[in-house]
Design a protein around this motif. Structure first.
Motif, PDB file in Angstrom:
ATOM      1  N   LEU B 162      41.954   9.091  -8.920  1.00  0.00           N
ATOM      2  CA  LEU B 162      43.220   9.821  -9.021  1.00  0.00           C
ATOM      3  C   LEU B 162      44.131   9.541  -7.838  1.00  0.00           C
ATOM      4  N   ALA B 163      43.578   9.456  -6.651  1.00  0.00           N
ATOM      5  CA  ALA B 163      44.365   9.213  -5.446  1.00  0.00           C
ATOM      6  C   ALA B 163      43.496   8.454  -4.482  1.00  0.00           C
ATOM      7  N   ASP B 164      44.120   7.680  -3.607  1.00  0.00           N
ATOM      8  CA  ASP B 164      43.281   7.052  -2.603  1.00  0.00           C
ATOM      9  C   ASP B 164      42.878   8.127  -1.605  1.00  0.00           C
ATOM     10  N   VAL B 165      41.637   8.106  -1.270  1.00  0.00           N
ATOM     11  CA  VAL B 165      41.043   9.237  -0.573  1.00  0.00           C
ATOM     12  C   VAL B 165      41.514   9.323   0.885  1.00  0.00           C
ATOM     13  N   GLY B 166      41.956   8.215   1.437  1.00  0.00           N
ATOM     14  CA  GLY B 166      42.401   8.243   2.832  1.00  0.00           C
ATOM     15  C   GLY B 166      41.225   8.348   3.785  1.00  0.00           C
ATOM     16  N   SER B 167      41.512   8.474   5.072  1.00  0.00           N
ATOM     17  CA  SER B 167      40.402   8.564   6.008  1.00  0.00           C
ATOM     18  C   SER B 167      40.796   9.480   7.158  1.00  0.00           C
ATOM     19  N   ASP B 168      39.818   9.962   7.854  1.00  0.00           N
ATOM     20  CA  ASP B 168      40.074  10.861   8.989  1.00  0.00           C
ATOM     21  C   ASP B 168      40.227  10.035  10.260  1.00  0.00           C
ATOM     22  N   GLU B 169      41.332  10.278  10.939  1.00  0.00           N
ATOM     23  CA  GLU B 169      41.528   9.595  12.218  1.00  0.00           C
ATOM     24  C   GLU B 169      41.734  10.642  13.302  1.00  0.00           C
ATOM     25  N   ALA B 170      41.111  10.439  14.426  1.00  0.00           N
ATOM     26  CA  ALA B 170      41.254  11.407  15.527  1.00  0.00           C
ATOM     27  C   ALA B 170      42.682  11.351  16.066  1.00  0.00           C
ATOM     28  N   ILE B 171      43.259  12.508  16.363  1.00  0.00           N
ATOM     29  CA  ILE B 171      44.617  12.564  16.927  1.00  0.00           C
ATOM     30  C   ILE B 171      44.474  12.532  18.448  1.00  0.00           C
ATOM     31  N   SER B 172      45.169  11.565  19.061  1.00  0.00           N
ATOM     32  CA  SER B 172      44.958  11.353  20.496  1.00  0.00           C
ATOM     33  C   SER B 172      45.892  12.228  21.351  1.00  0.00           C
ATOM     34  N   THR B 173      46.065  13.449  20.911  1.00  0.00           N
ATOM     35  CA  THR B 173      46.844  14.395  21.728  1.00  0.00           C
ATOM     36  C   THR B 173      46.393  15.799  21.368  1.00  0.00           C
ATOM     37  N   SER B 174      46.904  16.774  22.072  1.00  0.00           N
ATOM     38  CA  SER B 174      46.458  18.128  21.795  1.00  0.00           C
ATOM     39  C   SER B 174      47.263  18.716  20.650  1.00  0.00           C
ATOM     40  N   VAL B 175      46.667  19.678  19.935  1.00  0.00           N
ATOM     41  CA  VAL B 175      47.353  20.348  18.832  1.00  0.00           C
ATOM     42  C   VAL B 175      47.196  21.845  19.057  1.00  0.00           C
ATOM     43  N   THR B 176      48.341  22.541  19.046  1.00  0.00           N
ATOM     44  CA  THR B 176      48.292  23.984  19.269  1.00  0.00           C
ATOM     45  C   THR B 176      48.892  24.694  18.061  1.00  0.00           C
ATOM     46  N   PRO B 177      48.115  25.533  17.390  1.00  0.00           N
ATOM     47  CA  PRO B 177      48.659  26.281  16.256  1.00  0.00           C
ATOM     48  C   PRO B 177      49.230  27.620  16.711  1.00  0.00           C
ATOM     49  N   SER B 178      50.138  28.137  15.867  1.00  0.00           N
ATOM     50  CA  SER B 178      50.712  29.444  16.212  1.00  0.00           C
ATOM     51  C   SER B 178      49.923  30.572  15.560  1.00  0.00           C
ATOM     52  N   GLU B 179      49.363  30.344  14.401  1.00  0.00           N
ATOM     53  CA  GLU B 179      48.598  31.373  13.694  1.00  0.00           C
ATOM     54  C   GLU B 179      47.314  30.704  13.158  1.00  0.00           C
ATOM     55  N   THR B 180      46.481  31.500  12.525  1.00  0.00           N
ATOM     56  CA  THR B 180      45.273  30.922  11.926  1.00  0.00           C
ATOM     57  C   THR B 180      45.407  30.774  10.417  1.00  0.00           C
ATOM     58  N   SER B 181      46.393  31.447   9.799  1.00  0.00           N
ATOM     59  CA  SER B 181      46.554  31.294   8.351  1.00  0.00           C
ATOM     60  C   SER B 181      48.016  31.463   7.989  1.00  0.00           C
ATOM     61  N   GLY B 182      48.329  31.144   6.750  1.00  0.00           N
ATOM     62  CA  GLY B 182      49.700  31.252   6.277  1.00  0.00           C
ATOM     63  C   GLY B 182      50.520  30.048   6.724  1.00  0.00           C
ATOM     64  N   ASP B 183      51.851  30.223   6.731  1.00  0.00           N
ATOM     65  CA  ASP B 183      52.725  29.156   7.217  1.00  0.00           C
ATOM     66  C   ASP B 183      52.801  29.252   8.718  1.00  0.00           C
ATOM     67  N   ILE B 184      52.473  28.178   9.404  1.00  0.00           N
ATOM     68  CA  ILE B 184      52.375  28.244  10.854  1.00  0.00           C
ATOM     69  C   ILE B 184      53.152  27.097  11.489  1.00  0.00           C
ATOM     70  N   ASP B 185      53.286  27.187  12.795  1.00  0.00           N
ATOM     71  CA  ASP B 185      53.878  26.096  13.565  1.00  0.00           C
ATOM     72  C   ASP B 185      52.782  25.393  14.332  1.00  0.00           C
ATOM     73  N   LEU B 186      52.922  24.076  14.468  1.00  0.00           N
ATOM     74  CA  LEU B 186      51.967  23.307  15.253  1.00  0.00           C
ATOM     75  C   LEU B 186      52.728  22.565  16.335  1.00  0.00           C
ATOM     76  N   THR B 187      52.150  22.529  17.499  1.00  0.00           N
ATOM     77  CA  THR B 187      52.794  21.774  18.564  1.00  0.00           C
ATOM     78  C   THR B 187      51.873  20.619  18.951  1.00  0.00           C
ATOM     79  N   PHE B 188      52.434  19.411  18.846  1.00  0.00           N
ATOM     80  CA  PHE B 188      51.644  18.229  19.229  1.00  0.00           C
ATOM     81  C   PHE B 188      52.006  17.819  20.645  1.00  0.00           C
ATOM     82  N   GLY B 189      51.056  17.305  21.384  1.00  0.00           N
ATOM     83  CA  GLY B 189      51.269  16.926  22.776  1.00  0.00           C
ATOM     84  C   GLY B 189      52.226  15.755  22.940  1.00  0.00           C
ATOM     85  N   ASP B 190      52.360  14.867  21.921  1.00  0.00           N
ATOM     86  CA  ASP B 190      53.338  13.785  22.037  1.00  0.00           C
ATOM     87  C   ASP B 190      54.041  13.605  20.695  1.00  0.00           C
ATOM     88  N   ASP B 191      54.998  12.689  20.652  1.00  0.00           N
ATOM     89  CA  ASP B 191      55.785  12.568  19.424  1.00  0.00           C
ATOM     90  C   ASP B 191      55.315  11.422  18.525  1.00  0.00           C
TER      91      ASP B 191
END
Lengths: 271, 537
Positions: B162-191
């Motif tokens: 149905l879809a190409d499954v893709g793969s998991d790649e590690a993100i080489s920066t920090s990720v900070t979420p604003s909440e644990t559920s619902g619609d949230i904001d994420l802040t990445f360490g770089d652009d």
């Protein structure tokens, strides 16, 4: 030629003359294949316990005449036979005659050996079986053995009776076909160039066999070989272009024929 | 004459019309034609072979996924509170199975999401469960691990169709979420994430705002034990990137994930162009990584009847229908065909009437098969009032169609028996019938059987005439007899090819493969019979 209408009876009355009985008799036999006439009013007698040879160039009607004697021409749709052929005085083309019974009485051996693709035993036993000639297995075995012996084949095949008849050599196959014909105890055996597909040694064996069989059967043989006709037959009939040219004792035919065509054919000037 | 030869001889090598220059050119030309013809023939064979390989490889590669089916093992609560052992039929087995599934995802709360989640398992689950419990009441009384078939979309996704499954790649920066559920904001360490989103079809808006619509690839970020789907990105302060996202699986905490602790999953096929949502993909991946999903031999496909649900559809009903139809066809066409052939070949006089019959039999073999279907409809159904959709009628129609083939093949093999065999039998006083049945027929039998089997194989693959007599009906039950409604393999293939569900595509190919297998087996039998019974004379 002395024509006797009630051949069997009159011959017996005059048996003192030592003349053989007339077994089969053709009177004004004509055959048409469609529009084409293959045989013209042939009158020919076949005498009991004698070998009658039919000779003549290719296409002269000798095989056609032979096939009339046991009505094998019936199998050809366009063939039409007129005239009269009798077996012991009975018209074989009479509607009352059962063709199966006729062919049991007048057996046939063909030009090309044509054993059934079954075992040697089955080849010989088939005829007696369909005609109900054997009441038991032992009796059937006896018929098979004696037929093979009469055909001079028994010693060669006794150890492999259950092997296929088509595995034999050409000469053996032809003797198997003769054994198959004999097994039904026919009165007359018709042979249509029985040696044409055989080598000289096998031919010699079949010819010997024909001479032996003459003691018990009446034989009509079609042959292309003058020597063979001279060797095996007592009477010879010469056909040409559908006509019977001449008929008589073999000795006379080969030494002093009446007709020039016979002389020419025998001496190899045509044919 | 002798002079001529001696004068040629004087030249050294005698020149005749067979050795002069023109003759050599002629000879060369003859060899050239021969070479040409050989190459053309080889090319034709190679082309045919290529097409055959293409066809077979397409069908086989399409069919292979249908041979396996993914099952989800769920802890099913079959305690007395859920299933009353005295009233097995009263229980709602579908609901029990669905509860077991939703219990695995406690954070899925909305009605819509719950419905999506329930859709992961087949709608036939309740039926299987009830059947298995009826067969083994020992399952009752507690919680059992039970494998339920997945829905067709879930199954197809896991098979990668149905879809190409893709793969998991590690993100080489920090990720900070604003909440644990619902619609949230994420802040990445770089652009770096911004470039990535542009590369995956994000729509560029004002202020460098990037929107990931359902037409773009799905970017999923997994961290802190949960999963967030990115919906929009914009440049943040100090070279960071800020993203809006929807939590699909709840996060453990709002603690920032260090570089290398978060993983990005890219599903290239946009959500809008696939039949499975991101949520379902995430759930399935979770279930799969928990080791609850296993791929099994697809017994449903091989041993059940038809269904509108691709994961529940099987060919067995059609196979049985085909088998019953073929029995009827054989029982009618073989004796009639062989008898007709024997009569026409051995007994019938050769006159105008038999010629007309002969010509018509030959013509019948060329009549389009749908015409036989119309005949069956008009005569068997409407005039004689025979049951619709039944193998007996289908078999009769196919028998009509097969008859001329059998007659022609039988006559040809009867004719091939050498006349010397007939003469031999007739010559010792066998009657016509004895000659035919003792000698001719046994020799012709291999040819007759080969012709019959090929005719049957032809009939097995026939669709059109059976459409006319109603064998195209949707029949779920496996036919139990000659008068039960049934369908047959080629018609089943025709129907499946017509269904829009993606899951039927593989089933169609697999059914074609089964049909081909039957045909190959039948042809092999024909070859074996021919080899074994062929006699030489």
């Amino acid at each position: 030629m002395n024509i006797m209408t009630e051949a069997g009876v009159e011959q017996k009355l005059s048996s003192g003359t030592n003349a053989p009985l007339i077994k089969m008799k053709g009177e004004k036999v004509s055959v048409h294949y469609g529009e084409k006439r293959a045989l013209f009013d042939v009158d020919l007698d076949v005498r009991e316990n004698q070998v009658t040879a039919l000779i003549g160039p290719s296409g002269c009607g000798k095989s056609t005449f032979l096939r009339c004697l046991n009505r094998m021409n019936d199998t050809i749709d366009i063939a039409r036979v007129s005239g009269k052929i009798t077996l012991d005085g009975e018209d074989v083309y009479d509607p009352k005659i059962d063709v199966v019974e006729l062919r049991a009485r007048v057996g046939m051996v063909f030009q090309k050996p044509n054993p059934f693709p079954k075992s040697i035993y089955e080849n010989v036993a088939y005829g007696p079986r369909i005609h109900g000639l054997a009441r038991s297995k032992a009796e059937l075995d006896g018929i098979v053995e004696s037929s093979l012996k009469k055909a001079g084949l028994f010693n060669e095949v006794k150890d492999r009776l259950l092997e296929s008849g088509t595995g034999l050599s050409g000469g053996q196959q032809q003797r198997l076909c003769i054994a198959r014909a004999i097994a039904v105890s026919p009165e007359v055996i018709l042979m249509d160039e029985p040696c044409s597909a055989l080598d000289p040694i096998a031919t010699a064996r079949v010819e010997e066999l024909i001479d032996e069989l003459r003691q018990n059967y009446t034989i009509v043989i079609v042959t292309h070989s003058m020597q063979q006709a001279a060797r095996v037959s007592q009477r010879t009939a010469m056909f040409h272009l559908g006509y019977l040219v001449e008929e008589g004792a073999t000795d006379k035919m080969f030494t002093n024929p009446d007709d020039k065509r016979t002389q020419d054919y025998i001496t190899g000037r045509f044919g | 004459m002798t002079d001529a030869i001696s004068s040629f001889g004087a030249v050294g090598r005698p020149v005749s019309i067979h050795t002069d220059r023109a003759a050599k050119a002629r000879l060369k030309g003859r060899y050239r034609t021969e070479t040409w013809f050989k190459w053309l023939g080889a090319a034709a064979v190679a082309l045919a072979g290529l097409f055959l390989v293409l066809l077979l490889s397409t069908i086989v590669t399409q069919a292979i996924p249908a041979l396996r089916q993914n099952y989800l093992t769920l802890p099913i609560d079959l305690s007395a509170a859920k299933v009353d052992p005295a009233k097995l039929d009263a229980a709602n087995y579908d609901a029990i199975a669905q509860e077991a599934l939703t219990a695995k995802f406690s954070d899925v709360t909305s009605r819509q999401d719950k419905r999506l989640l329930r859709g992961l398992i087949s709608t036939g689950t309740g039926v299987f469960l009830r059947k298995d419990i009826a067969a083994d009441p020992g399952m009752l009384g507690g919680t059992v691990d039970y494998a339920v078939p997945l829905d067709d979309f879930a199954d197809l996704y896991l098979k990668g169709l149905l879809a190409d499954v893709g793969s998991d790649e590690a993100i080489s920066t920090s990720v900070t979420p604003s909440e644990t559920s619902g619609d949230i904001d994420l802040t990445f360490g770089d652009d770096a994430m911004l470039t990535l989103a542009r590369g995956h079809g994000a729509t560029e808006g004002e202020n460098g705002m990037l929107t990931l619509t359902s037409g773009a690839s799905s970017l999923l970020v997994a961290f802190n034990g949960g999963m967030v789907k990115l919906t929009a990105l914009s440049p943040g302060t100090n070279g960071t990137a800020v993203a809006k996202g929807t939590v699909i699986e709840a996060l453990d905490s709002t603690a920032p994930a260090a570089s290398g602790q978060a993983f990005l999953r890219v599903i290239d096929t946009p959500e809008a162009s696939r039949k499975i949502s991101d949520k379902m993909i995430v759930w399935l991946d979770t279930l799969k990584s928990a080791g609850l999903i296993e791929s099994r031999f697809n017994s449903i496909f091989f041993f059940t009847g038809a269904s509108r649900e691709p994961e529940l559809a099987g060919v067995w009903g059609a196979v049985v229908g085909s088998f019953l139809t073929m029995i009827v066809t054989l029982a009618i066409a073989f004796p009639i065909g062989v008898s007709a052939a024997i009569y026409l070949e051995e007994f019938a006089p050769k006159n105008r009437l038999t010629t007309i019959i002969e010509v018509n039999i030959n013509n019948l073999a060329a009549v389009p098969s749908i015409v036989f279907g119309l005949l069956g409809l008009a005569v068997f159904l409407n005039f004689f009032g025979m049951p619709r959709s039944a193998p007996v009628v289908g078999g009769m129609v196919l028998a009509l169609m097969t008859l001329p083939i059998i007659i022609i093949a039988s006559r040809a093999s009867l004719r091939a028996v050498p006349p010397s065999i007939r003469e031999a039998a007739l010559g010792i006083g066998a009657s016509k019938v004895q000659t035919v049945f003792h000698h001719v027929l046994p020799l012709a039998m291999p040819g007759i059987m080969t012709g019959t089997i090929l005719g049957m194989a032809h009939a097995l693959g026939e669709t059109a005439p059976l459409l006319m007599i109603g064998m195209v009906a949707f029949i779920v039950d496996i036919p139990g007899g000659f008068t039960d409604p049934a369908t047959i393999l080629p018609v089943q293939i025709f129907m499946w090819a017509d269904f829009p569900e993606a899951g039927f595509q593989q089933k169609t190919s697999a059914a074609i493969l089964i049909l081909l297998l039957f045909l190959v087996i039948m042809n092999a039998i024909a070859v074996i019979l021919r080899r074994r019974f062929e006699r030489r004379w």
